[in-house]
Write a protein that holds these residues in place. Structure first.
Motif, short mmCIF file in Angstrom:
data_model
loop_
_atom_site.label_atom_id
_atom_site.label_comp_id
_atom_site.label_asym_id
_atom_site.label_seq_id
_atom_site.Cartn_x
_atom_site.Cartn_y
_atom_site.Cartn_z
N ALA A 144 13.66 7.19 -1.39
CA ALA A 144 13.60 5.69 -1.33
C ALA A 144 12.27 5.09 -2.19
CB ALA A 144 13.66 5.05 0.09
N LEU A 145 11.04 5.75 -1.86
CA LEU A 145 9.94 5.38 -2.49
C LEU A 145 10.20 5.43 -4.11
CD1 LEU A 145 7.19 6.79 -0.20
CD2 LEU A 145 7.93 4.58 -0.29
N ALA A 146 10.74 6.55 -4.49
CA ALA A 146 10.92 6.95 -5.89
C ALA A 146 11.79 5.90 -6.61
CB ALA A 146 11.29 8.30 -6.06
N ALA A 147 12.69 5.46 -5.81
CA ALA A 147 13.62 4.49 -6.11
C ALA A 147 13.05 3.08 -6.32
CB ALA A 147 15.23 4.40 -5.41
N ALA A 148 12.12 2.89 -5.70
CA ALA A 148 11.42 1.64 -5.59
C ALA A 148 10.09 1.72 -6.98
CB ALA A 148 10.88 1.33 -4.32
#
Ligand code: PLP
Length: 382
Positions: free
Chosen positions: A107-111
């Motif tokens: 989720a962090l990477a996607a953000a």
């Protein structure tokens, strides 16, 4: 039933039930209320916090109660990242972290956050050289588990914490599987933040904590006045009292670990002697005492778990959160294990309630059920 799934969860210790019941029935006021019952609840909260701090080697102010390890992990990573300087926004996660924690990484990477993963060797241990090379001056945070929930392999968190600190980063450790099974001391563990969960050591579900070293900046993720403004929401007092009681009830952790490791070794050696196709993953690595991750030739985990069910033995195909799915374990995949072998792997996790009779029963009953299947498997192999 013989319960060999202690890494998924554990039964409540009698002392935990005894500590929680009077709080549930008699100390139900809000800890933030000014009246007498509220002040009594506040006193109980302070008492439980002091016990947790004493038993885990930290200061009471360093304990932030959460709903469990998943929330503690999220609070640590999101909160520490938000508290990091703007020129440090890269985060390193262990590649074999708990499935829920890796969801956060994705989720962090996607953000848009730069996320990298610390690899492991084929024996499940951390690749130290690769970890050291990845920890650079742009890293805000390293998040690494203390012990893996599927293989039991212990991670060198103190070494990694030293490298993280030398590079100016902070260190978070998910000690969910470690605390309760191995001796732990926050003051000397090297980490800045540590997650734990009561239901892994005979405490209640839905309660855990993040231990946060004093002075380390963390941006709260749930706003409110509780937990010194670091985690809002009325405290789960019965759960917190249960967590403290569970830690107290652990007794001599070293002696218990020795007992459980001996049972685990007896189980593994006995199965390997009776069924030579038994392969134990990470057998040579330093592991949690009660965790055994193994496969019987190429027999699928469904078939093995069915036979275990017939014997009234509760085991698992890996992590509780991912078992039931047909995807191979990400932990074994990160070790370079093939999909077929990963889908043939089962996990036994022994705990406080496991006896030598349980192990002997399994050694007596399981091999005769699996041996004919292994023969068929061998004959049908291309
Ligand atoms: N981290 C690890 C290593 C775990 O094994 C687990 C539970 O399986 C968790 C985190 C999640 O803990 P909780 O159930 O308290 O959210």
């Amino acid at each position: 039933m013989i319960y060999l799934d202690h890494n998924a969860t554990t039964p409540l210790a009698p002392a935990v039930i005894a500590a929680m019941l009077p709080v549930m029935s008699g100390v139900w006021a809000n800890t933030s209320s000014q009246h007498g019952p509220g002040q009594e609840a506040k006193r109980r909260l302070a008492g439980a916090r002091a016990t947790v701090a004493r038993l885990l080697g930290c200061k009471p102010a360093e304990v932030i109660f959460t709903s469990g390890a998943t929330e503690a992990n999220h609070l640590a990573v999101r909160g520490l990242l938000a508290g990091a300087p703007a020129n440090r926004q890269r985060v390193l996660f262990g590649s074999v972290e708990h499935a829920g924690h890796l969801r956060l990484a994705r989720a962090l990477a996607a953000a848009g956050v730069q996320v990298d993963y610390l690899p492991v060797h084929p024996d499940g241990t951390l690749d130290l050289a690769a970890a050291q090379a990845l920890i650079g001056p742009d890293v805000a945070l390293v998040s690494l588990m203390a012990a893996n929930n599927e293989t039991g392999v212990l991670m060198p968190v103190a070494d990694v914490a030293a490298w993280a600190h030398a590079a100016g980063a902070v260190m978070h450790v998910d000690a969910t599987q470690f605390i309760g099974k191995q001796v732990f001391d926050f003051a000397t563990c090297g980490a800045d933040a540590v997650s734990l969960s009561a239901h892994k050591f005979q405490g209640p579900k839905g309660i855990g904590a993040l231990l946060l070293r004093q002075g380390v900046p963390l941006l709260p993720q749930t706003l409110g006045s509780q937990e010194r403004g670091r985690r809002g929401g009325t405290e789960n007092l019965p759960g917190i009292v249960g967590l403290a009681a569970a830690l107290e009830a652990l007794g001599d952790i070293t002696a218990q670990a020795k007992r459980i490791a001996a049972l685990r070794d007896r189980l593994e050696r006995g199965l390997q002697a009776a069924l030579p196709d038994t392969h134990v993953w990470c057998q040579g690595a330093a592991r949690l005492p009660g965790t055994s991750c193994l496969r019987f030739g190429q027999l699928s985990q469904e078939v093995v778990l069915q036979r275990l069910d017939r014997l009234q033995v509760a085991a698992s195909s890996g992590a509780a959160c991912s078992s039931g799915g047909s995807a191979p374990s990400h932990v074994l995949t990160a070790m370079g294990v093939s999909a077929d072998e990963a889908l043939a792997t089962v996990r036994f996790s022994l705990g406080a309630g496991t006896t030598v009779e349980d192990v002997n029963y399994l050694l007596r009953e399981l091999p005769p059920l699996l041996a004919p299947l292994l023969c068929e498997d061998l004959l049908s192999a291309p």
